[in-house]
Design a protein around this motif. Structure first.
Motif, PDB file in Angstrom:
ATOM      1  N   GLU A   1     -13.706  -3.221   9.815  1.00  0.00           N
ATOM      2  CA  GLU A   1     -12.328  -3.602  10.146  1.00  0.00           C
ATOM      3  C   GLU A   1     -11.660  -2.512  10.977  1.00  0.00           C
ATOM      4  O   GLU A   1     -11.020  -2.790  11.987  1.00  0.00           O
ATOM      5  N   LEU A   2     -11.822  -1.263  10.550  1.00  0.00           N
ATOM      6  CA  LEU A   2     -11.196  -0.162  11.282  1.00  0.00           C
ATOM      7  C   LEU A   2     -11.781  -0.040  12.693  1.00  0.00           C
ATOM      8  O   LEU A   2     -11.068   0.248  13.651  1.00  0.00           O
TER       9      LEU A   2
ATOM     10  N   PHE B   1      -3.147  -3.339  13.105  1.00  0.00           N
ATOM     11  CA  PHE B   1      -2.671  -2.585  11.946  1.00  0.00           C
ATOM     12  C   PHE B   1      -1.458  -3.263  11.304  1.00  0.00           C
ATOM     13  O   PHE B   1      -1.415  -3.473  10.092  1.00  0.00           O
TER      14      PHE B   1
ATOM     15  N   TRP C   1       2.923  -1.859   5.810  1.00  0.00           N
ATOM     16  CA  TRP C   1       3.518  -0.920   4.833  1.00  0.00           C
ATOM     17  C   TRP C   1       2.766   0.405   4.758  1.00  0.00           C
ATOM     18  O   TRP C   1       3.263   1.375   4.204  1.00  0.00           O
TER      19      TRP C   1
ATOM     20  N   ARG D   1     -12.530  -2.285  14.643  1.00  0.00           N
ATOM     21  CA  ARG D   1     -11.935  -3.264  15.563  1.00  0.00           C
ATOM     22  C   ARG D   1     -10.869  -2.623  16.442  1.00  0.00           C
ATOM     23  O   ARG D   1     -10.545  -3.142  17.514  1.00  0.00           O
ATOM     24  N   ALA D   2     -10.310  -1.512  15.982  1.00  0.00           N
ATOM     25  CA  ALA D   2      -9.258  -0.836  16.755  1.00  0.00           C
ATOM     26  C   ALA D   2      -9.814   0.287  17.635  1.00  0.00           C
ATOM     27  O   ALA D   2      -9.069   0.926  18.366  1.00  0.00           O
TER      28      ALA D   2
ATOM     29  N   TYR E   1     -12.266   9.057   9.478  1.00  0.00           N
ATOM     30  CA  TYR E   1     -11.682   8.185   8.465  1.00  0.00           C
ATOM     31  C   TYR E   1     -12.522   6.920   8.228  1.00  0.00           C
ATOM     32  O   TYR E   1     -12.353   6.244   7.202  1.00  0.00           O
TER      33      TYR E   1
ATOM     34  N   HIS F   1     -11.908   4.192   4.916  1.00  0.00           N
ATOM     35  CA  HIS F   1     -10.923   3.116   5.084  1.00  0.00           C
ATOM     36  C   HIS F   1     -11.092   2.064   3.991  1.00  0.00           C
ATOM     37  O   HIS F   1     -12.156   1.464   3.877  1.00  0.00           O
ATOM     38  N   PRO F   2     -10.039   1.814   3.198  1.00  0.00           N
ATOM     39  CA  PRO F   2     -10.168   0.865   2.079  1.00  0.00           C
ATOM     40  C   PRO F   2     -10.525  -0.548   2.529  1.00  0.00           C
ATOM     41  O   PRO F   2     -11.092  -1.319   1.755  1.00  0.00           O
ATOM     42  N   GLY F   3     -10.184  -0.895   3.749  1.00  0.00           N
ATOM     43  CA  GLY F   3     -10.501  -2.229   4.273  1.00  0.00           C
ATOM     44  C   GLY F   3     -11.883  -2.314   4.884  1.00  0.00           C
ATOM     45  O   GLY F   3     -12.278  -3.370   5.392  1.00  0.00           O
TER      46      GLY F   3
ATOM     47  N   VAL G   1      -2.083  -6.489   9.359  1.00  0.00           N
ATOM     48  CA  VAL G   1      -2.766  -6.395   8.069  1.00  0.00           C
ATOM     49  C   VAL G   1      -1.965  -5.623   7.021  1.00  0.00           C
ATOM     50  O   VAL G   1      -1.872  -6.041   5.876  1.00  0.00           O
ATOM     51  N   HIS G   2      -1.419  -4.472   7.427  1.00  0.00           N
ATOM     52  CA  HIS G   2      -0.718  -3.645   6.437  1.00  0.00           C
ATOM     53  C   HIS G   2       0.358  -2.791   7.077  1.00  0.00           C
ATOM     54  O   HIS G   2       0.207  -1.583   7.207  1.00  0.00           O
TER      55      HIS G   2
ATOM     56  N   TRP H   1       0.617   5.022   8.890  1.00  0.00           N
ATOM     57  CA  TRP H   1      -0.441   5.535   9.772  1.00  0.00           C
ATOM     58  C   TRP H   1      -0.188   7.007  10.089  1.00  0.00           C
ATOM     59  O   TRP H   1      -1.072   7.839   9.994  1.00  0.00           O
TER      60      TRP H   1
HETATM   61  C1  HEM Z   1      -6.688  -1.749   3.837  1.00  0.00           C
HETATM   62  C2  HEM Z   1      -5.326   2.345   5.986  1.00  0.00           C
HETATM   63  C3  HEM Z   1      -6.423   0.462  10.313  1.00  0.00           C
HETATM   64  C4  HEM Z   1      -7.765  -3.635   8.178  1.00  0.00           C
HETATM   65  C5  HEM Z   1      -6.164  -0.490   4.052  1.00  0.00           C
HETATM   66  C6  HEM Z   1      -5.530   0.334   3.052  1.00  0.00           C
HETATM   67  C7  HEM Z   1      -5.163   1.477   3.647  1.00  0.00           C
HETATM   68  C8  HEM Z   1      -5.541   1.381   5.038  1.00  0.00           C
HETATM   69  C9  HEM Z   1      -4.456   2.658   3.013  1.00  0.00           C
HETATM   70  C10 HEM Z   1      -5.285  -0.065   1.606  1.00  0.00           C
HETATM   71  C11 HEM Z   1      -3.965  -0.744   1.585  1.00  0.00           C
HETATM   72  C12 HEM Z   1      -3.507  -1.274   0.274  1.00  0.00           C
HETATM   73  O1  HEM Z   1      -4.326  -1.490  -0.614  1.00  0.00           O
HETATM   74  O2  HEM Z   1      -2.273  -1.481   0.129  1.00  0.00           O
HETATM   75  C13 HEM Z   1      -5.529   2.212   7.346  1.00  0.00           C
HETATM   76  C14 HEM Z   1      -5.262   3.231   8.337  1.00  0.00           C
HETATM   77  C15 HEM Z   1      -5.581   2.696   9.551  1.00  0.00           C
HETATM   78  C16 HEM Z   1      -6.045   1.337   9.318  1.00  0.00           C
HETATM   79  C17 HEM Z   1      -4.718   4.625   8.061  1.00  0.00           C
HETATM   80  C18 HEM Z   1      -5.500   3.336  10.901  1.00  0.00           C
HETATM   81  C19 HEM Z   1      -6.160   4.448  11.210  1.00  0.00           C
HETATM   82  C20 HEM Z   1      -6.847  -0.817  10.117  1.00  0.00           C
HETATM   83  C21 HEM Z   1      -7.221  -1.719  11.171  1.00  0.00           C
HETATM   84  C22 HEM Z   1      -7.607  -2.858  10.598  1.00  0.00           C
HETATM   85  C23 HEM Z   1      -7.467  -2.706   9.148  1.00  0.00           C
HETATM   86  C24 HEM Z   1      -7.171  -1.410  12.654  1.00  0.00           C
HETATM   87  C25 HEM Z   1      -8.087  -4.058  11.362  1.00  0.00           C
HETATM   88  C26 HEM Z   1      -7.717  -5.235  11.152  1.00  0.00           C
HETATM   89  C27 HEM Z   1      -7.626  -3.465   6.823  1.00  0.00           C
HETATM   90  C28 HEM Z   1      -7.937  -4.475   5.839  1.00  0.00           C
HETATM   91  C29 HEM Z   1      -7.623  -3.924   4.593  1.00  0.00           C
HETATM   92  C30 HEM Z   1      -7.130  -2.592   4.821  1.00  0.00           C
HETATM   93  C31 HEM Z   1      -8.497  -5.852   6.143  1.00  0.00           C
HETATM   94  C32 HEM Z   1      -7.731  -4.514   3.279  1.00  0.00           C
HETATM   95  C33 HEM Z   1      -7.822  -5.241   2.556  1.00  0.00           C
HETATM   96  C34 HEM Z   1      -7.998  -5.591   1.155  1.00  0.00           C
HETATM   97  O3  HEM Z   1      -7.224  -5.080   0.347  1.00  0.00           O
HETATM   98  O4  HEM Z   1      -8.911  -6.347   0.911  1.00  0.00           O
HETATM   99  N1  HEM Z   1      -6.153   0.171   5.259  1.00  0.00           N
HETATM  100  N2  HEM Z   1      -6.011   1.091   7.966  1.00  0.00           N
HETATM  101  N3  HEM Z   1      -7.004  -1.439   8.898  1.00  0.00           N
HETATM  102  N4  HEM Z   1      -7.151  -2.349   6.178  1.00  0.00           N
HETATM  103 FE1  HEM Z   1      -6.604  -0.637   7.063  1.00  0.00          FE
END
Ligand code: HEM
Length: 90
Positions: A48-49, A61, A67, A51-52, A38, A42-44, A64-65, A70
């Motif tokens: 960022e991902l 998780f 909603w 870090r976990a 993935y 990862h959109p972020g 940050v989101h 996972w």
């Molecule tokens: C954005 C999924 C883990 C940081 C997103 C978005 C999804 C997603 C779907 C878009 C959300 C939206 O636009 O509403 C996931 C999944 C994860 C995961 C499935 C686990 C496997 C993490 C982790 C971090 C992280 C561990 C660490 C801090 C971010 C950030 C953004 C983001 C900073 C977005 C920001 C932006 O819109 O600028 N992630 N994420 N994510 N994620 Fe994750």
């Protein structure tokens, strides 16, 4: 299926940190996922991902989101369940 799930101790999880060609695993609410496939999606962003990687990603998780679902998104990448250190597989 459930028979192929690995029992993962905290020490094992720490090893799967995605560095030096190792897979990146992360736990979420007691379940363990291979997050490597993935990373590019990862959109972020990958950083960022990462870090976990090798850790429990639940807190990061949720910060940050909370909603995002996972379990739905990563279901196919589930590899195991967390167990305590003294339940290490033989
Ligand atoms: C954005 C999924 C883990 C940081 C997103 C978005 C999804 C997603 C779907 C878009 C959300 C939206 O636009 O509403 C996931 C999944 C994860 C995961 C499935 C686990 C496997 C993490 C982790 C971090 C992280 C561990 C660490 C801090 C971010 C950030 C953004 C983001 C900073 C977005 C920001 C932006 O819109 O600028 N992630 N994420 N994510 N994620 Fe994750």
């Amino acid at each position: 299926g459930v028979d192929s799930l690995v029992r993962v101790t905290p020490a094992m999880l720490k090893e799967k940190n995605g560095r030096k060609g190792k897979p990146a695993w992360s736990s979420y609410q007691g379940k363990v996922y291979n997050i490597s496939p993935y990373l590019p999606y990862h959109p972020g962003g990958e950083g960022e991902l990462r870090r976990a990687a090798g850790k429990d990603g639940t807190k990061l998780f949720m910060e940050v989101h909370s909603w995002v679902n996972w379990e739905n998104m990563m279901g196919e990448c589930m590899v195991g369940i967390m167990v305590s250190e003294d339940h290490a597989p033989v």
